[in-house]
Design a protein around this motif. Structure first.
Motif: not given
Length: 121
Positions: A36-37, A47-49, A53-59, A94-95
């Motif tokens: 997040f920012r 920002v992103a998630a 499993s590293d299969v799903i990414r969202e922006y 921020y993470c």
């Protein structure tokens, strides 16, 4: 659980940075992770998630095509590669870690201290 973000700094318009976030503490548990920012005077922005499993990414909409989130579970670390940076990307980043396997824009349980990214025009 502690999250340590790093990699922020000053970069020129159009430049790149890579942020890192290392999770310590209960590392036997693998968390869904997000970035997040928050810019001065503004609300926190997603920002992103990335899923466990590293299969799903969202922006977030303004990050698509420029930012890439990734993770290395062996190192308990999540990364945010930021390319084509713009002055409007200036913010504290921020993470966050979630007990959800597939986190999105909410549902985070732990937060890091933030790292400042400044993009000069």
């Amino acid at each position: 659980v502690q999250l340590q973000a790093s990699g922020g700094g000053l970069v020129q318009d159009g430049g790149s940075l890579r942020l890192s976030c290392t999770v310590s503490g209960r590392t036997r548990v693998t968390y869904g992770m997000g970035w997040f920012r928050q810019a001065p005077g503004q609300d926190r922005e997603f920002v992103a998630a990335i899923s466990v499993s590293d299969v799903i990414r969202e922006y977030g909409d303004s990050m698509k095509g420029r930012f890439t989130i990734s993770r290395d579970n062996a190192k308990n670390t999540v990364y945010l590669q930021m390319n084509s940076l713009k002055p409007e990307d200036t913010a504290v980043y921020y993470c966050a870690a979630s007990h959800l396997s597939v986190p999105g824009k909410s549902g985070y349980n732990y937060w890091g201290q933030g790292t400042l990214v400044t993009v000069s025009s």
